[in-house]
Design an enzyme around this catalytic site. Sequence first.
Site, PDB file in Angstrom:
ATOM      1  N   ASP A 195      42.177  40.570  30.145  1.00  0.00           N
ATOM      2  CA  ASP A 195      41.375  39.807  31.101  1.00  0.00           C
ATOM      3  C   ASP A 195      42.257  39.151  32.155  1.00  0.00           C
ATOM      4  OD1 ASP A 195      39.388  38.364  32.346  1.00  0.00           O
ATOM      5  OD2 ASP A 195      39.270  36.821  30.798  1.00  0.00           O
ATOM      6  N   ASP A 204      38.807  39.830  38.543  1.00  0.00           N
ATOM      7  CA  ASP A 204      38.575  39.487  37.139  1.00  0.00           C
ATOM      8  C   ASP A 204      38.203  40.736  36.354  1.00  0.00           C
ATOM      9  OD1 ASP A 204      37.986  38.404  34.725  1.00  0.00           O
ATOM     10  OD2 ASP A 204      36.477  36.987  35.440  1.00  0.00           O
TER      11      ASP A 204
END
EC number: 3.4.23.-
Length: 627
Positions: A246, A495
């Site tokens: 992530d 992201d």
Amino acid sequence: MFFINFKKIKKKQFPIYLTQHRIITVFLIFIYFINLKDCFHINNSRILSDVDKHRGLYYNIPKCNVCHKCSICTHENGEAQNVIPMVAIPSKRKHIQDINKEREENKYPLHIFEEKDIYNNKDNVVKKEDIYKLRKKKKQKKNCLNFLEKDTMFLSPSHDKETFHINHMNKIKDEKYKQEYEEEKEIYDNTNTSQEKNETNNEQNLNINLINNDKVTLPLQQLEDSQYVGYIQIGTPPQTIRPIFDTGSTNIWIVSTKCKDETCLKVHRYNHKLSSSFKYYEPHTNLDIMFGTGIIQGVIGVETFKIGPFEIKNQSFGLVKREKASDNKSNVFERINFEGIVGLAFPEMLSTGKSTLYENLMSSYKLQHNEFSIYIGKDSKYSALIFGGVDKNFFEGDIYMFPVVKEYYWEIHFDGLYIDHQKFCCGVNSIVYDLKKKDQENNKLFFTRKYFRKNKFKTHLRKYLLKKIKHQKKQKHSNHKKKKLNKKKNYLIFDSGTSFNSVPKDEIEYFFRVVPSKKCDDSNIDQVVSSYPNLTYVINKMPFTLTPSQYLVRKNDMCKPAFMEIEVSSEYGHAYILGNATFMRYYYTVYRRGNNNNSSYVGIAKAVHTEENEKYLSSLHNKINNL
């Protein structure tokens, strides 16, 4: 032809050269380019032109290694020392552009006896790919889904960073917790862990360090068209876990056997009691992290991590010991069976320990390029995470690098989002500004005859005048706001832990008014898709466009834009988020850490999806499965 006039000013003669307008124009342009010889320049008239078509004609961009504090530069294309390919298992949800392929496959449905043949083959081996193909062919197109719905979309913890609470416990006052803490230090009862030990011994033999031509590969698997997970090993002996990688967070979270919730029990959990290298972080620290859909509670530990060929010792991380759902919302792990999170954002976001996994990795192995990159396959099946550089097989053209504005998120400044040729937000003449102004006009109160009754005229007149005065005040306030909007900057956050792209809360309503959901079925889907506009993110006057087939999803005979509402703290500006499936699927992204007063950069290039890439990544995935 030149004309020379002389004027006497304070008894001195100064020549003033007057020329034809064409010569003046050429001269001014020449001076302008001299002043910008070391800077980037672009023809503004081509702001929304196709970037590939006009890239060579209108751009003169320096390389990043010869550029200092540039607003844009190009990557040096240094080959990666370590490539970690990611392979995703295809899910039942399909993207709009893959529907035509599915139509051909659904012409030949499988029958029950064919399903039995898969399970009764000679080798008595069930392949997940065969099962998937069978189910996909039997699936009706009206049930064709793509990504998770907005209300069940998993949000990485980066979007709610302000809501997490850190509780340092230097002294454990809770007697019940103290007893549990002491018990965890004791030797684990072998009679209750024989099965887990056998699994651990098998995992110890798993070698995920596939080194070929100085490239190390680690497959990742796609979950619910939303997240990409990869294999890492934790502890001594090693236990294999599949976490999400992530770029929107920094902490490491691993689901542990301490968690007894239903959502934890359905995934493989890390058992710290089986590892001789595990220890608790000092001082003993509890963590509560609030996500968009629930709360994770845990404790910080220290352990040995292995990612591909990299072994990182004494790495702090969070052990998940409880998951609680928010009110009227699903649990964090309810829909997605991932076993942890490995954050790749900046250290300023860290709350589990003193240093991030990426910092420890780079300091231990001294890679040639302090960067990593992400490649998402076109069909969401084959993907890759690359440490230490880039892989030229995964992109074409130049990689355009943009400076990070604040080393917290991977966040850069951008000019704005354009819907076709009109700016969405913000400022005068933007779509949001026009729609807000229109809404204000529609809210005006007008007299009608029913208000002109004798007995109510004065009352309604008074109300009307009050409303009008109030409306005029609102207009003045709106004009004041308009000046602020012109000064407000737009930002993009990259992201990989989020699937859809996002729009700020105050603008999501206007976005869906301009790009609404529409009914679509097999008979009219092509016509419906072609009716949608292109969406273009303009970064430093460079356009990066998403076509309708790239940003639309289909669910229950409805075509919807793959966008959702995420409100980032105002501290980080007026920010939009680019997710893994809607943007990174079509653009190869590079994340470079800065050093020695040099800025960090995010790079973007057009992704390349070829059969060779799929075969290469598929072979690596098969090697992992066969170990």
